[in-house]
Scaffold this active site. Sequence first.
Site, PDB file in Angstrom:
ATOM      1  NE  ARG A   8       4.941   3.035   6.822  1.00 26.56           N
ATOM      2  CZ  ARG A   8       6.071   3.313   6.217  1.00 26.56           C
ATOM      3  NH1 ARG A   8       6.999   4.042   6.834  1.00 26.56           N
ATOM      4  NH2 ARG A   8       6.306   2.868   4.985  1.00 26.56           N
ATOM      5  CG  HIS A   9       2.427  -1.399   7.513  1.00 29.59           C
ATOM      6  ND1 HIS A   9       3.671  -1.806   7.074  1.00 29.59           N
ATOM      7  CD2 HIS A   9       2.003  -0.451   6.656  1.00 29.59           C
ATOM      8  CE1 HIS A   9       3.992  -1.149   5.986  1.00 29.59           C
ATOM      9  NE2 HIS A   9       3.005  -0.313   5.703  1.00 29.59           N
ATOM     10  N   GLY A  10       4.135  -2.852  10.545  1.00 29.73           N
ATOM     11  CA  GLY A  10       5.527  -3.253  10.648  1.00 29.73           C
ATOM     12  C   GLY A  10       6.205  -3.327   9.282  1.00 29.73           C
ATOM     13  CD  GLN A  11      12.093  -4.124   7.594  1.00 30.15           C
ATOM     14  OE1 GLN A  11      12.309  -5.289   7.902  1.00 30.15           O
ATOM     15  NE2 GLN A  11      13.053  -3.202   7.608  1.00 30.15           N
ATOM     16  CB  THR A  12       6.215  -5.288   4.203  1.00 27.87           C
ATOM     17  OG1 THR A  12       6.531  -4.236   3.272  1.00 27.87           O
ATOM     18  CG2 THR A  12       5.054  -4.863   5.086  1.00 27.87           C
ATOM     19  CD  GLN A  13      11.685  -9.294   1.419  1.00 24.82           C
ATOM     20  OE1 GLN A  13      11.770  -9.731   2.567  1.00 24.82           O
ATOM     21  NE2 GLN A  13      12.741  -8.926   0.703  1.00 24.82           N
ATOM     22  CD1 TRP A  14       7.467  -6.668  -2.060  1.00 27.80           C
ATOM     23  CD2 TRP A  14       5.624  -5.552  -2.662  1.00 27.80           C
ATOM     24  NE1 TRP A  14       6.866  -7.385  -3.040  1.00 27.80           N
ATOM     25  CE2 TRP A  14       5.724  -6.734  -3.436  1.00 27.80           C
ATOM     26  CE3 TRP A  14       4.537  -4.710  -2.862  1.00 27.80           C
ATOM     27  CZ2 TRP A  14       4.776  -7.073  -4.407  1.00 27.80           C
ATOM     28  CZ3 TRP A  14       3.586  -5.054  -3.823  1.00 27.80           C
ATOM     29  CH2 TRP A  14       3.714  -6.208  -4.580  1.00 27.80           C
ATOM     30  CG  ASN A  15       7.925  -1.305   4.107  1.00 26.48           C
ATOM     31  OD1 ASN A  15       7.356  -1.703   5.121  1.00 26.48           O
ATOM     32  ND2 ASN A  15       7.357  -0.412   3.304  1.00 26.48           N
ATOM     33  NE  ARG A  58       1.407  -2.162   3.464  1.00 24.11           N
ATOM     34  CZ  ARG A  58       0.666  -2.044   2.376  1.00 24.11           C
ATOM     35  NH1 ARG A  58       0.136  -3.137   1.818  1.00 24.11           N
ATOM     36  NH2 ARG A  58       0.425  -0.864   1.835  1.00 24.11           N
ATOM     37  CG  HIS A 149      -1.367   1.456   5.068  1.00 21.61           C
ATOM     38  ND1 HIS A 149      -0.780   0.246   4.776  1.00 21.61           N
ATOM     39  CD2 HIS A 149      -2.677   1.171   5.334  1.00 21.61           C
ATOM     40  CE1 HIS A 149      -1.675  -0.721   4.843  1.00 21.61           C
ATOM     41  NE2 HIS A 149      -2.834  -0.192   5.192  1.00 21.61           N
TER      42      HIS A 149
END
Length: 201
Positions: A8-15, A58, A149
């Site tokens: 899965r993609h790396g952590q994002t701000q919206w995560n 992402r 995702h």
Amino acid sequence: MTKLYLTRHGQTQWNIEARFQGQMGSPLTEKGIKDAENLRERLKEVEFEAIYSSPQPRAYDTANIIKGDRKINIVTDDRLKEMNFGDWEGIKGDEIKKKHFKMFDNLWNSPMDYKPNSGESYEDVYNRVVPAIEDIKKQHDGKVLIVAHGIVLAIIMMYVEGRTIDNLWKEQVLPNTSLTIVEAENDKFDIKMYGDTSHFS
């Protein structure tokens, strides 16, 4: 035999903010970048025949970090995009839960009953993701990295394990930048690793 390396993609701000990203989204955080770099280090000796990614930034950025200095192109596939959440995208989960309690509850607890006012149902996502996986299997007889995702990967693992949509959430959402390895040969799948995050340390 095709060996699928799923992440899965790396952590994002919206995560961090618990916002629904869907087919919108936000940039990787410093942690998201670092975790992807750690996964790159873990996989540096793996000779990938191909790298596939959702075209969403992402996921693509995560794939590019993991690719490192490999002389290989990242193949983007729209079928690997995250579920389209329609007018929920960019909204915090708590806000959605207050306004649309039953639909929100169905999303996580009764997937077959999740019928959004806009965006995709789980069946919609299944009908694009599974053919993508089957196409990748047919085209490659080696090691393949796939960066996607949370819900897309949940659908893939549901398919791999032979579960139905009503049992989609038998397993938790795979962690950001975790590693899952599945061997695929003909119609048989063998899960070698599931949601491993040992590279975080």
